[in-house]
Each structure stands twice: as C-alpha cells, then as structure tokens.
Design a protein around this motif. Structure first.
Motif, PDB file in Angstrom:
ATOM      1  N   VAL A 279       0.845  -1.199   0.000  1.00 19.07           N
ATOM      2  CA  VAL A 279       0.000   0.000   0.000  1.00 19.07           C
ATOM      3  C   VAL A 279       0.873   1.238   0.000  1.00 19.07           C
ATOM      4  O   VAL A 279       2.040   1.196   0.388  1.00 19.07           O
ATOM      5  CB  VAL A 279      -0.946   0.054   1.225  1.00 19.07           C
ATOM      6  CG1 VAL A 279      -1.941  -1.082   1.218  1.00 19.07           C
ATOM      7  CG2 VAL A 279      -0.168   0.077   2.525  1.00 19.07           C
ATOM      8  N   VAL A 280       0.298   2.339  -0.446  1.00 23.13           N
ATOM      9  CA  VAL A 280       0.895   3.653  -0.274  1.00 23.13           C
ATOM     10  C   VAL A 280       0.317   4.194   1.029  1.00 23.13           C
ATOM     11  O   VAL A 280      -0.900   4.175   1.229  1.00 23.13           O
ATOM     12  CB  VAL A 280       0.541   4.596  -1.451  1.00 23.13           C
ATOM     13  CG1 VAL A 280       1.038   6.003  -1.185  1.00 23.13           C
ATOM     14  CG2 VAL A 280       1.104   4.060  -2.747  1.00 23.13           C
ATOM     15  N   VAL A 281       1.179   4.656   1.921  1.00 19.48           N
ATOM     16  CA  VAL A 281       0.734   5.211   3.197  1.00 19.48           C
ATOM     17  C   VAL A 281       0.845   6.728   3.115  1.00 19.48           C
ATOM     18  O   VAL A 281       1.907   7.263   2.768  1.00 19.48           O
ATOM     19  CB  VAL A 281       1.592   4.690   4.372  1.00 19.48           C
ATOM     20  CG1 VAL A 281       1.072   5.248   5.690  1.00 19.48           C
ATOM     21  CG2 VAL A 281       1.599   3.172   4.408  1.00 19.48           C
ATOM     22  N   VAL A 282      -0.247   7.411   3.396  1.00 23.01           N
ATOM     23  CA  VAL A 282      -0.263   8.863   3.428  1.00 23.01           C
ATOM     24  C   VAL A 282      -0.416   9.283   4.883  1.00 23.01           C
ATOM     25  O   VAL A 282      -1.389   8.917   5.540  1.00 23.01           O
ATOM     26  CB  VAL A 282      -1.417   9.434   2.564  1.00 23.01           C
ATOM     27  CG1 VAL A 282      -1.466  10.952   2.657  1.00 23.01           C
ATOM     28  CG2 VAL A 282      -1.252   9.000   1.113  1.00 23.01           C
ATOM     29  N   PHE A 283       0.582  10.000   5.387  1.00 24.63           N
ATOM     30  CA  PHE A 283       0.568  10.459   6.772  1.00 24.63           C
ATOM     31  C   PHE A 283      -0.099  11.828   6.851  1.00 24.63           C
ATOM     32  O   PHE A 283       0.233  12.730   6.076  1.00 24.63           O
ATOM     33  CB  PHE A 283       2.003  10.557   7.308  1.00 24.63           C
ATOM     34  CG  PHE A 283       2.742   9.261   7.251  1.00 24.63           C
ATOM     35  CD1 PHE A 283       2.509   8.264   8.189  1.00 24.63           C
ATOM     36  CD2 PHE A 283       3.666   9.013   6.246  1.00 24.63           C
ATOM     37  CE1 PHE A 283       3.193   7.056   8.136  1.00 24.63           C
ATOM     38  CE2 PHE A 283       4.362   7.820   6.179  1.00 24.63           C
ATOM     39  CZ  PHE A 283       4.119   6.840   7.126  1.00 24.63           C
TER      40      PHE A 283
ATOM     41  N   PRO B 238      -3.444   0.388  -3.524  1.00 25.81           N
ATOM     42  CA  PRO B 238      -4.323   0.952  -2.497  1.00 25.81           C
ATOM     43  C   PRO B 238      -3.594   1.979  -1.628  1.00 25.81           C
ATOM     44  O   PRO B 238      -2.386   1.876  -1.402  1.00 25.81           O
ATOM     45  CB  PRO B 238      -4.716  -0.265  -1.649  1.00 25.81           C
ATOM     46  CG  PRO B 238      -4.382  -1.464  -2.458  1.00 25.81           C
ATOM     47  CD  PRO B 238      -3.280  -1.055  -3.380  1.00 25.81           C
ATOM     48  N   VAL B 239      -4.342   2.963  -1.162  1.00 21.83           N
ATOM     49  CA  VAL B 239      -3.798   4.021  -0.306  1.00 21.83           C
ATOM     50  C   VAL B 239      -4.403   3.887   1.083  1.00 21.83           C
ATOM     51  O   VAL B 239      -5.603   3.666   1.224  1.00 21.83           O
ATOM     52  CB  VAL B 239      -4.110   5.420  -0.890  1.00 21.83           C
ATOM     53  CG1 VAL B 239      -3.701   6.523   0.068  1.00 21.83           C
ATOM     54  CG2 VAL B 239      -3.431   5.600  -2.234  1.00 21.83           C
ATOM     55  N   ARG B 240      -3.566   4.001   2.097  1.00 21.03           N
ATOM     56  CA  ARG B 240      -4.018   4.010   3.491  1.00 21.03           C
ATOM     57  C   ARG B 240      -3.626   5.346   4.097  1.00 21.03           C
ATOM     58  O   ARG B 240      -2.504   5.828   3.883  1.00 21.03           O
ATOM     59  CB  ARG B 240      -3.382   2.876   4.303  1.00 21.03           C
ATOM     60  CG  ARG B 240      -3.726   1.492   3.816  1.00 21.03           C
ATOM     61  CD  ARG B 240      -5.217   1.203   3.986  1.00 21.03           C
ATOM     62  NE  ARG B 240      -5.582  -0.108   3.521  1.00 21.03           N
ATOM     63  CZ  ARG B 240      -6.096  -0.369   2.331  1.00 21.03           C
ATOM     64  NH1 ARG B 240      -6.303   0.597   1.476  1.00 21.03           N
ATOM     65  NH2 ARG B 240      -6.427  -1.595   2.001  1.00 21.03           N
ATOM     66  N   VAL B 241      -4.535   5.952   4.849  1.00 22.35           N
ATOM     67  CA  VAL B 241      -4.277   7.224   5.517  1.00 22.35           C
ATOM     68  C   VAL B 241      -4.008   6.937   6.984  1.00 22.35           C
ATOM     69  O   VAL B 241      -4.780   6.242   7.642  1.00 22.35           O
ATOM     70  CB  VAL B 241      -5.477   8.187   5.358  1.00 22.35           C
ATOM     71  CG1 VAL B 241      -5.235   9.475   6.112  1.00 22.35           C
ATOM     72  CG2 VAL B 241      -5.731   8.467   3.880  1.00 22.35           C
ATOM     73  N   LEU B 242      -2.897   7.477   7.497  1.00 24.67           N
ATOM     74  CA  LEU B 242      -2.493   7.248   8.877  1.00 24.67           C
ATOM     75  C   LEU B 242      -2.301   8.584   9.572  1.00 24.67           C
ATOM     76  O   LEU B 242      -1.464   9.391   9.155  1.00 24.67           O
ATOM     77  CB  LEU B 242      -1.194   6.445   8.919  1.00 24.67           C
ATOM     78  CG  LEU B 242      -0.634   6.087  10.280  1.00 24.67           C
ATOM     79  CD1 LEU B 242      -1.618   5.196  11.047  1.00 24.67           C
ATOM     80  CD2 LEU B 242       0.704   5.391  10.132  1.00 24.67           C
ATOM     81  N   ALA B 243      -3.105   8.843  10.606  1.00 29.86           N
ATOM     82  CA  ALA B 243      -2.994  10.088  11.373  1.00 29.86           C
ATOM     83  C   ALA B 243      -1.826   9.970  12.343  1.00 29.86           C
ATOM     84  O   ALA B 243      -1.765   9.035  13.143  1.00 29.86           O
ATOM     85  CB  ALA B 243      -4.289  10.363  12.123  1.00 29.86           C
ATOM     86  N   ILE B 244      -0.870  10.926  12.260  1.00 25.10           N
ATOM     87  CA  ILE B 244       0.305  10.889  13.132  1.00 25.10           C
ATOM     88  C   ILE B 244       0.482  12.167  13.951  1.00 25.10           C
ATOM     89  O   ILE B 244       1.453  12.294  14.685  1.00 25.10           O
ATOM     90  CB  ILE B 244       1.590  10.612  12.323  1.00 25.10           C
ATOM     91  CG1 ILE B 244       1.834  11.697  11.281  1.00 25.10           C
ATOM     92  CG2 ILE B 244       1.539   9.236  11.700  1.00 25.10           C
ATOM     93  CD1 ILE B 244       3.200  11.616  10.628  1.00 25.10           C
TER      94      ILE B 244
END
Length: 65
Positions: free
Chosen positions: A21-25, A49-55
């Motif tokens: 996956v592509v991770v978008v922070f 697929p793209v996953r969004v990760l709140a950091i």
C-alpha cells in the motif's frame, strides 16, 4: 504533500491483507465530506491501495538528548 493535513508519504503493507500500500501520513483524519474536493486523498494511486495514517503534528528536532 500539497493536500490539506498531509505531512508525508511512504510505502507499507496492509496489516490485514498483507498487500503493498501507499501510506499517506496526515496530522489528523477528516471526513471526506468535510474536505475540499482537491484535498481528498485518493483511495488508490496507479492501482496501489492508499491508506491514511494520522500521526499528529510533525516537528523537526535539533538532535540534543
């Protein structure tokens, strides 16, 4: 990186399926219906697929212990 709240991008594996996956922070997740159309993170990029990760907020540190 020009999208609202986006602080970085990377690659990873989906924790459930094991697929790449592509991770978008982002600083924080915002419901799609509250974003401008130009600020919505796509669900996939070039078939990945793209996953969004709140950091939270990202700040540079000076390296001093």
């Amino acid at each position: 990186m020009k999208l609202a709240n986006v602080t970085g991008v990377g690659i990873g594996r989906d924790e459930h399926s094991g697929t790449d996956v592509v991770v978008v922070f982002v600083t924080r997740k915002v419901p799609r219906d509250r974003l401008l159309a130009d600020d919505v993170v796509p669900q996939e990029l070039e078939g990945v697929p793209v996953r969004v990760l709140a950091i939270g907020d990202v700040r540079a540190q000076d390296g001093t212990p």
